[in-house]
Design a protein around this motif. Structure first.
Motif, PDB file in Angstrom:
ATOM      1  N   ILE A 167       0.847  -1.200   0.000  1.00 38.88           N
ATOM      2  CA  ILE A 167       0.000   0.000   0.000  1.00 38.88           C
ATOM      3  C   ILE A 167       0.880   1.248   0.000  1.00 38.88           C
ATOM      4  CG2 ILE A 167      -1.676   1.346   1.312  1.00 38.88           C
ATOM      5  CD1 ILE A 167      -2.984  -1.070   0.108  1.00 38.88           C
ATOM      6  N   VAL A 168       1.886   1.271   0.876  1.00 42.86           N
ATOM      7  CA  VAL A 168       2.783   2.425   0.993  1.00 42.86           C
ATOM      8  C   VAL A 168       3.460   2.721  -0.341  1.00 42.86           C
ATOM      9  CG1 VAL A 168       4.830   3.354   2.131  1.00 42.86           C
ATOM     10  CG2 VAL A 168       3.176   2.002   3.442  1.00 42.86           C
ATOM     11  N   SER A 169       3.860   1.670  -1.044  1.00 43.11           N
ATOM     12  CA  SER A 169       4.600   1.847  -2.299  1.00 43.11           C
ATOM     13  C   SER A 169       3.742   2.453  -3.402  1.00 43.11           C
ATOM     14  CB  SER A 169       5.163   0.506  -2.764  1.00 43.11           C
ATOM     15  OG  SER A 169       4.120  -0.380  -3.147  1.00 43.11           O
ATOM     16  N   ARG A 170       2.426   2.369  -3.273  1.00 45.40           N
ATOM     17  CA  ARG A 170       1.531   2.941  -4.297  1.00 45.40           C
ATOM     18  C   ARG A 170       1.160   4.387  -4.000  1.00 45.40           C
ATOM     19  NH1 ARG A 170       2.682  -2.465  -4.778  1.00 45.40           N
ATOM     20  NH2 ARG A 170       1.936  -3.257  -6.782  1.00 45.40           N
ATOM     21  N   CYS A 171       1.644   4.911  -2.885  1.00 44.30           N
ATOM     22  CA  CYS A 171       1.267   6.260  -2.467  1.00 44.30           C
ATOM     23  C   CYS A 171       2.461   7.209  -2.486  1.00 44.30           C
ATOM     24  CB  CYS A 171       0.707   6.234  -1.036  1.00 44.30           C
ATOM     25  SG  CYS A 171      -0.743   5.198  -0.796  1.00 44.30           S
ATOM     26  N   GLN A 172       2.154   8.484  -2.653  1.00 42.55           N
ATOM     27  CA  GLN A 172       3.155   9.521  -2.450  1.00 42.55           C
ATOM     28  C   GLN A 172       3.087   9.878  -0.960  1.00 42.55           C
ATOM     29  OE1 GLN A 172       2.849  12.783  -5.162  1.00 42.55           O
ATOM     30  NE2 GLN A 172       4.618  13.866  -4.321  1.00 42.55           N
ATOM     31  N   ARG A 173       4.169   9.645  -0.261  1.00 46.33           N
ATOM     32  CA  ARG A 173       4.138   9.733   1.203  1.00 46.33           C
ATOM     33  C   ARG A 173       4.719  11.033   1.716  1.00 46.33           C
ATOM     34  NH1 ARG A 173       8.213   6.506   5.007  1.00 46.33           N
ATOM     35  NH2 ARG A 173       7.749   7.617   6.927  1.00 46.33           N
ATOM     36  N   PHE A 174       4.057  11.598   2.732  1.00 44.24           N
ATOM     37  CA  PHE A 174       4.539  12.797   3.408  1.00 44.24           C
ATOM     38  C   PHE A 174       4.522  12.556   4.907  1.00 44.24           C
ATOM     39  CE2 PHE A 174       2.797  14.351  -0.591  1.00 44.24           C
ATOM     40  CZ  PHE A 174       3.809  15.192  -1.035  1.00 44.24           C
ATOM     41  N   HIS A 175       5.655  12.809   5.555  1.00 47.07           N
ATOM     42  CA  HIS A 175       5.722  12.663   7.011  1.00 47.07           C
ATOM     43  C   HIS A 175       5.578  14.033   7.660  1.00 47.07           C
ATOM     44  CE1 HIS A 175       6.643  10.941  10.879  1.00 47.07           C
ATOM     45  NE2 HIS A 175       7.526  11.908  11.079  1.00 47.07           N
ATOM     46  N   PHE A 176       4.649  14.144   8.595  1.00 42.95           N
ATOM     47  CA  PHE A 176       4.387  15.394   9.296  1.00 42.95           C
ATOM     48  C   PHE A 176       5.198  15.424  10.585  1.00 42.95           C
ATOM     49  CE2 PHE A 176       1.193  15.187   6.263  1.00 42.95           C
ATOM     50  CZ  PHE A 176       0.347  16.280   6.278  1.00 42.95           C
ATOM     51  N   ARG A 177       5.908  16.512  10.799  1.00 40.43           N
ATOM     52  CA  ARG A 177       6.730  16.610  12.001  1.00 40.43           C
ATOM     53  C   ARG A 177       5.928  17.184  13.163  1.00 40.43           C
ATOM     54  NH1 ARG A 177       8.435  21.611  13.394  1.00 40.43           N
ATOM     55  NH2 ARG A 177       8.249  23.324  11.891  1.00 40.43           N
ATOM     56  N   ALA A 178       6.360  16.875  14.369  1.00 34.75           N
ATOM     57  CA  ALA A 178       5.747  17.462  15.560  1.00 34.75           C
ATOM     58  C   ALA A 178       6.128  18.936  15.651  1.00 34.75           C
ATOM     59  CB  ALA A 178       6.210  16.714  16.807  1.00 34.75           C
ATOM     60  N   LEU A 179       5.220  19.768  16.128  1.00 36.33           N
ATOM     61  CA  LEU A 179       5.500  21.196  16.259  1.00 36.33           C
ATOM     62  C   LEU A 179       6.406  21.445  17.463  1.00 36.33           C
ATOM     63  CD1 LEU A 179       3.051  21.273  14.326  1.00 36.33           C
ATOM     64  CD2 LEU A 179       2.313  23.337  15.514  1.00 36.33           C
ATOM     65  N   SER A 180       7.223  22.468  17.357  1.00 33.82           N
ATOM     66  CA  SER A 180       8.072  22.857  18.475  1.00 33.82           C
ATOM     67  C   SER A 180       7.241  23.644  19.486  1.00 33.82           C
ATOM     68  CB  SER A 180       9.229  23.730  17.983  1.00 33.82           C
ATOM     69  OG  SER A 180       8.738  24.980  17.516  1.00 33.82           O
ATOM     70  N   ALA A 181       7.758  23.737  20.708  1.00 35.51           N
ATOM     71  CA  ALA A 181       7.065  24.505  21.745  1.00 35.51           C
ATOM     72  C   ALA A 181       6.916  25.967  21.329  1.00 35.51           C
ATOM     73  CB  ALA A 181       7.818  24.396  23.061  1.00 35.51           C
ATOM     74  N   ALA A 182       7.918  26.495  20.634  1.00 35.49           N
ATOM     75  CA  ALA A 182       7.860  27.898  20.194  1.00 35.49           C
ATOM     76  C   ALA A 182       6.747  28.105  19.171  1.00 35.49           C
ATOM     77  CB  ALA A 182       9.205  28.309  19.600  1.00 35.49           C
ATOM     78  N   GLU A 183       6.577  27.160  18.245  1.00 42.90           N
ATOM     79  CA  GLU A 183       5.514  27.273  17.239  1.00 42.90           C
ATOM     80  C   GLU A 183       4.135  27.189  17.891  1.00 42.90           C
ATOM     81  OE1 GLU A 183       7.586  25.341  13.251  1.00 42.90           O
ATOM     82  OE2 GLU A 183       6.903  24.010  14.859  1.00 42.90           O
ATOM     83  N   ILE A 184       4.009  26.298  18.863  1.00 44.88           N
ATOM     84  CA  ILE A 184       2.730  26.173  19.566  1.00 44.88           C
ATOM     85  C   ILE A 184       2.437  27.455  20.349  1.00 44.88           C
ATOM     86  CG2 ILE A 184       1.491  24.913  21.373  1.00 44.88           C
ATOM     87  CD1 ILE A 184       3.119  22.432  20.548  1.00 44.88           C
ATOM     88  N   ALA A 185       3.461  27.990  21.008  1.00 46.98           N
ATOM     89  CA  ALA A 185       3.291  29.222  21.787  1.00 46.98           C
ATOM     90  C   ALA A 185       2.871  30.390  20.892  1.00 46.98           C
ATOM     91  CB  ALA A 185       4.586  29.557  22.526  1.00 46.98           C
ATOM     92  N   ASP A 186       3.497  30.515  19.740  1.00 46.25           N
ATOM     93  CA  ASP A 186       3.143  31.592  18.803  1.00 46.25           C
ATOM     94  C   ASP A 186       1.682  31.484  18.376  1.00 46.25           C
ATOM     95  OD1 ASP A 186       5.663  32.636  18.912  1.00 46.25           O
ATOM     96  OD2 ASP A 186       6.357  31.717  17.035  1.00 46.25           O
TER      97      ASP A 186
END
Length: 208
Positions: A167-186
């Motif tokens: 299934i994975v091989s048939r998809c264009q995959r994007f990994h989402f990173r966790a937000l930093s504390a600074a980004e959440i604070a902003d």
């Protein structure tokens, strides 16, 4: 007007409102602008980073009545129905945890097989796709291998290792990173200011 909780009120409705996933937004925007849109996408990452939100925005971008664009209008029937979840004629969103059996997969595949009723594409959004059974994945694989030209699949998962490699091989995959504390604070400060909520900087940092 009924009260709308802040989490829903401030859920991004456009790519420009997303926080911390610039690499995904840029790639999807480029695909839309060039017209080179893959038939299946897999969004992976921890909970709460925007996987399902981006899937809905991308679906709006593909089916907006004003044309395929990285900046959908948000006002046409297609955009409004996708945002409302479940009301769209041609965008079908299901939860893999509660629709995990082969019968559910077959029903979705049968629906996707038909041409769109009104919009440009028939789009399937499957959240927590890793919860599908082996039989359901096998049924889905055939369609991912030979999709109808009008079909697009947007899959989201918090547990990549549970998705079959086929299934994975048939998809264009994007990994989402966790937000930093600074980004959440902003973001908390932006929301607080817009909602006229008084909050100390120390409290913002603690919440982040």
């Amino acid at each position: 007007m009924s009260y709308l909780v802040l989490a829903r009120k401030w859920r991004p409705k456009r790519f420009s409102e997303l926080v911390g996933q610039e690499h995904v937004v840029k790639a999807l925007s480029n695909a839309l602008e060039t017209g080179r849109v893959h038939h299946a996408f897999l969004f992976t990452g921890t909970r709460g980073v925007g996987k399902t939100t981006i899937a809905r925005i991308f679906a709006k971008s593909l089916n907006c009545e004003r044309g395929t664009s990285a900046d959908p209008c948000g006002e046409c029937a297609s955009c409004r129905e996708i945002l409302a979840r479940g009301d769209s004629l041609d965008v079908h969103e299901i939860d893999g945890a509660s629709n995990r059996k082969i019968e559910n997969a077959r029903e979705l595949i049968e629906t996707i097989r038909y041409a769109p009723q009104r919009d440009r594409f028939r789009i399937a959004i499957i959240d927590e796709v890793h919860m599908l059974t082996t039989e359901a994945f096998n049924a889905l694989l055939k369609t991912l291998e030979e999709p109808p030209p009008h079909a697009r699949f947007l899959l989201a998962s918090t547990e990549l290792h549970r998705i079959p490699a086929t299934i994975v091989s048939r998809c264009q995959r994007f990994h989402f990173r966790a937000l930093s504390a600074a980004e959440i604070a902003d973001q908390l400060e932006r929301v607080s200011a817009a909602e006229e909520i008084r909050i100390e900087s120390g409290a913002v940092r603690l919440l982040a």
